[in-house]
Scaffold this motif. Structure first.
Motif, PDB file in Angstrom:
ATOM      1  N   ALA A  40       8.678  -1.466   2.283  1.00 30.13           N
ATOM      2  CA  ALA A  40       8.543  -2.597   1.362  1.00 30.13           C
ATOM      3  C   ALA A  40       9.640  -3.644   1.531  1.00 30.13           C
ATOM      4  O   ALA A  40       9.373  -4.841   1.433  1.00 30.13           O
ATOM      5  CB  ALA A  40       8.514  -2.094  -0.084  1.00 30.13           C
ATOM      6  N   PHE A  41      10.872  -3.225   1.770  1.00 34.24           N
ATOM      7  CA  PHE A  41      11.995  -4.165   1.802  1.00 34.24           C
ATOM      8  C   PHE A  41      12.512  -4.429   3.210  1.00 34.24           C
ATOM      9  O   PHE A  41      13.544  -5.068   3.382  1.00 34.24           O
ATOM     10  CB  PHE A  41      13.132  -3.646   0.915  1.00 34.24           C
ATOM     11  N   MET A  42      11.795  -3.946   4.203  1.00 36.16           N
ATOM     12  CA  MET A  42      12.240  -4.133   5.580  1.00 36.16           C
ATOM     13  C   MET A  42      11.878  -5.520   6.097  1.00 36.16           C
ATOM     14  O   MET A  42      10.956  -6.169   5.591  1.00 36.16           O
ATOM     15  CB  MET A  42      11.646  -3.047   6.472  1.00 36.16           C
ATOM     16  N   ASP A  43      12.588  -5.953   7.109  1.00 34.68           N
ATOM     17  CA  ASP A  43      12.401  -7.282   7.697  1.00 34.68           C
ATOM     18  C   ASP A  43      11.252  -7.241   8.707  1.00 34.68           C
ATOM     19  O   ASP A  43      11.423  -7.490   9.909  1.00 34.68           O
ATOM     20  CB  ASP A  43      13.702  -7.724   8.378  1.00 34.68           C
ATOM     21  N   ILE A  44      10.059  -6.919   8.203  1.00 39.69           N
ATOM     22  CA  ILE A  44       8.869  -6.811   9.051  1.00 39.69           C
ATOM     23  C   ILE A  44       7.660  -7.290   8.255  1.00 39.69           C
ATOM     24  O   ILE A  44       7.718  -7.446   7.029  1.00 39.69           O
ATOM     25  CB  ILE A  44       8.616  -5.364   9.519  1.00 39.69           C
ATOM     26  N   ALA A  45       6.552  -7.496   8.965  1.00 37.05           N
ATOM     27  CA  ALA A  45       5.263  -7.729   8.312  1.00 37.05           C
ATOM     28  C   ALA A  45       4.664  -6.370   7.972  1.00 37.05           C
ATOM     29  O   ALA A  45       4.427  -5.554   8.864  1.00 37.05           O
ATOM     30  CB  ALA A  45       4.337  -8.512   9.225  1.00 37.05           C
ATOM     31  N   VAL A  46       4.432  -6.109   6.697  1.00 34.42           N
ATOM     32  CA  VAL A  46       3.946  -4.799   6.254  1.00 34.42           C
ATOM     33  C   VAL A  46       2.422  -4.757   6.372  1.00 34.42           C
ATOM     34  O   VAL A  46       1.729  -5.624   5.826  1.00 34.42           O
ATOM     35  CB  VAL A  46       4.361  -4.531   4.799  1.00 34.42           C
TER      36      VAL A  46
ATOM     37  N   GLU B  29      -3.200   1.252  10.537  1.00 30.44           N
ATOM     38  CA  GLU B  29      -2.670   0.663  11.765  1.00 30.44           C
ATOM     39  C   GLU B  29      -3.728   0.481  12.847  1.00 30.44           C
ATOM     40  O   GLU B  29      -3.671  -0.483  13.617  1.00 30.44           O
ATOM     41  CB  GLU B  29      -1.517   1.510  12.298  1.00 30.44           C
ATOM     42  N   GLU B  30      -4.709   1.380  12.895  1.00 30.43           N
ATOM     43  CA  GLU B  30      -5.730   1.267  13.941  1.00 30.43           C
ATOM     44  C   GLU B  30      -6.621   0.041  13.749  1.00 30.43           C
ATOM     45  O   GLU B  30      -7.335  -0.361  14.674  1.00 30.43           O
ATOM     46  CB  GLU B  30      -6.592   2.536  13.991  1.00 30.43           C
ATOM     47  N   GLN B  31      -6.578  -0.572  12.558  1.00 29.89           N
ATOM     48  CA  GLN B  31      -7.377  -1.773  12.309  1.00 29.89           C
ATOM     49  C   GLN B  31      -6.617  -3.068  12.599  1.00 29.89           C
ATOM     50  O   GLN B  31      -7.219  -4.148  12.605  1.00 29.89           O
ATOM     51  CB  GLN B  31      -7.864  -1.788  10.861  1.00 29.89           C
ATOM     52  N   LEU B  32      -5.325  -2.979  12.839  1.00 27.67           N
ATOM     53  CA  LEU B  32      -4.514  -4.189  12.956  1.00 27.67           C
ATOM     54  C   LEU B  32      -4.840  -5.020  14.189  1.00 27.67           C
ATOM     55  O   LEU B  32      -4.676  -6.241  14.176  1.00 27.67           O
ATOM     56  CB  LEU B  32      -3.029  -3.839  12.933  1.00 27.67           C
ATOM     57  N   LEU B  33      -5.295  -4.377  15.263  1.00 26.42           N
ATOM     58  CA  LEU B  33      -5.652  -5.148  16.449  1.00 26.42           C
ATOM     59  C   LEU B  33      -6.799  -6.103  16.161  1.00 26.42           C
ATOM     60  O   LEU B  33      -6.823  -7.235  16.659  1.00 26.42           O
ATOM     61  CB  LEU B  33      -6.021  -4.213  17.600  1.00 26.42           C
ATOM     62  N   GLU B  34      -7.755  -5.660  15.345  1.00 29.32           N
ATOM     63  CA  GLU B  34      -8.886  -6.515  14.995  1.00 29.32           C
ATOM     64  C   GLU B  34      -8.573  -7.416  13.810  1.00 29.32           C
ATOM     65  O   GLU B  34      -9.225  -8.455  13.637  1.00 29.32           O
ATOM     66  CB  GLU B  34     -10.105  -5.652  14.672  1.00 29.32           C
ATOM     67  N   ARG B  35      -7.599  -7.033  13.001  1.00 32.58           N
ATOM     68  CA  ARG B  35      -7.271  -7.807  11.796  1.00 32.58           C
ATOM     69  C   ARG B  35      -5.761  -8.056  11.720  1.00 32.58           C
ATOM     70  O   ARG B  35      -5.082  -7.594  10.796  1.00 32.58           O
ATOM     71  CB  ARG B  35      -7.752  -7.059  10.552  1.00 32.58           C
ATOM     72  N   PRO B  36      -5.198  -8.793  12.656  1.00 37.86           N
ATOM     73  CA  PRO B  36      -3.739  -8.973  12.680  1.00 37.86           C
ATOM     74  C   PRO B  36      -3.196  -9.737  11.477  1.00 37.86           C
ATOM     75  O   PRO B  36      -1.994  -9.670  11.199  1.00 37.86           O
ATOM     76  CB  PRO B  36      -3.511  -9.749  13.978  1.00 37.86           C
ATOM     77  N   ASP B  37      -4.069 -10.459  10.766  1.00 39.45           N
ATOM     78  CA  ASP B  37      -3.605 -11.221   9.608  1.00 39.45           C
ATOM     79  C   ASP B  37      -3.551 -10.377   8.340  1.00 39.45           C
ATOM     80  O   ASP B  37      -3.115 -10.876   7.289  1.00 39.45           O
ATOM     81  CB  ASP B  37      -4.499 -12.440   9.380  1.00 39.45           C
ATOM     82  N   ALA B  38      -3.966  -9.098   8.404  1.00 40.59           N
ATOM     83  CA  ALA B  38      -3.976  -8.241   7.213  1.00 40.59           C
ATOM     84  C   ALA B  38      -2.608  -7.608   7.024  1.00 40.59           C
ATOM     85  O   ALA B  38      -2.415  -6.395   7.134  1.00 40.59           O
ATOM     86  CB  ALA B  38      -5.059  -7.178   7.339  1.00 40.59           C
ATOM     87  N   VAL B  39      -1.617  -8.462   6.734  1.00 38.85           N
ATOM     88  CA  VAL B  39      -0.239  -8.019   6.556  1.00 38.85           C
ATOM     89  C   VAL B  39       0.411  -8.814   5.427  1.00 38.85           C
ATOM     90  O   VAL B  39      -0.036  -9.904   5.075  1.00 38.85           O
ATOM     91  CB  VAL B  39       0.597  -8.212   7.845  1.00 38.85           C
TER      92      VAL B  39
ATOM     93  N   PRO C  79       0.828  -1.205   0.000  1.00 33.85           N
ATOM     94  CA  PRO C  79       0.000   0.000   0.000  1.00 33.85           C
ATOM     95  C   PRO C  79       0.863   1.257   0.000  1.00 33.85           C
ATOM     96  O   PRO C  79       1.919   1.288   0.648  1.00 33.85           O
ATOM     97  CB  PRO C  79      -0.813  -0.123   1.292  1.00 33.85           C
ATOM     98  N   PRO C  80       0.442   2.295  -0.722  1.00 33.40           N
ATOM     99  CA  PRO C  80       1.256   3.520  -0.804  1.00 33.40           C
ATOM    100  C   PRO C  80       1.670   4.079   0.546  1.00 33.40           C
ATOM    101  O   PRO C  80       2.796   4.573   0.696  1.00 33.40           O
ATOM    102  CB  PRO C  80       0.335   4.483  -1.559  1.00 33.40           C
ATOM    103  N   ALA C  81       0.808   3.980   1.545  1.00 29.87           N
ATOM    104  CA  ALA C  81       1.135   4.537   2.862  1.00 29.87           C
ATOM    105  C   ALA C  81       2.331   3.845   3.508  1.00 29.87           C
ATOM    106  O   ALA C  81       2.983   4.420   4.387  1.00 29.87           O
ATOM    107  CB  ALA C  81      -0.083   4.434   3.784  1.00 29.87           C
TER     108      ALA C  81
END
Length: 235
Positions: free
Chosen positions: A58-64, A69-79, A51-53
């Motif tokens: 994009a190339f970092m060693d993380i789950a993008v 971000e405020e939705q991630l607590l309810e949707r942790p698999d959206a990465v 996503p543009p935001a």
């Protein structure tokens, strides 16, 4: 063997330098040395599925994140999975050019594009309409034409036809028996199985109706929606 660092002189775009460093500094150190997997990771442009935001991640060693971000607590698999995890899973699966693949959790479409570069056909399913739309758009815009994206609850509903490879992009409490049943003979399934704080990657191979289970490495992934949890002990 690590490629010589003077290869960096070949790249003009900053994204290509970042991709080279991602492969050399994140992925190879995670024991990924399959030349086909490394070539696919270099060819499929990860940044085009972010996503543009979150482009800078994009190339970092993380789950993008794929949602605000405020939705991630309810949707942790959206990465998007970290690059080294996608790479290691691809290497474990050893996808062949004639094979049919099921991906559970379409996400941004990036993992589906990686699988599609190695397989004949990929069916990617996701329970969330916005993920289905995102994956479909990204795959179309990047010219990936051997992936079908479906809105489907894979916890209860598996596309017909049988699969040579099944990959789960999130974790489950136990191996889903209905997905194992969808494997063709000789097929492989990869899933992250367990409970926080300990989960293990399971690679299951079906041979003559029997299942061989290997647990080659540990990693924790967010839960896939609607898959059953393990039965709790009652005292």
């Amino acid at each position: 063997m690590t490629l010589p660092q003077n290869r960096l002189q070949e790249f003009v775009r900053p994204e290509d330098v970042a991709r080279f460093n991602m492969i050399e500094q994140q992925i190879r150190p995670w024991n990924v040395d399959n030349s086909m997997v490394l070539a696919v990771l270099a060819r499929v442009k990860r940044e085009r599925f972010v996503p543009p935001a979150y482009y800078s991640l994009a190339f970092m060693d993380i789950a993008v994140p794929l949602v605000p971000e405020e939705q991630l607590l309810e949707r942790p698999d959206a990465v998007m999975l970290p690059p080294k995890i996608e790479a290691r899973m691809l290497q474990n699966l050893d996808v062949q050019s004639h094979e049919r693949v099921l991906l559970v959790g379409a996400g941004s479409g990036h993992f589906a594009a990686l699988l599609a570069a190695m397989a004949q056909e990929v069916v990617a399913v996701d329970i969330a309409p916005d993920m289905v739309a995102m994956a479909s758009t990204n795959l179309r815009d990047n010219g990936v034409d051997n992936v079908q994206v479906l809105q489907r609850d894979a916890a209860v509903d598996v596309p017909a036809g049988g699969f040579d490879v099944i990959a789960l992009s999130g974790s489950v409490a136990e191996l889903p028996q209905h997905l194992l049943a969808a494997l063709n003979d000789g097929g492989r399934l990869i899933a992250c199985v367990g409970e926080d704080p300990i989960m293990r990657i399971h690679v299951v191979t079906k041979r003559d109706g029997q299942f061989d289970v290997q647990t080659p490495w540990d990693y924790n992934l967010p839960r896939l929606q609607n898959f059953p949890e393990a039965n709790a002990f009652e005292f």
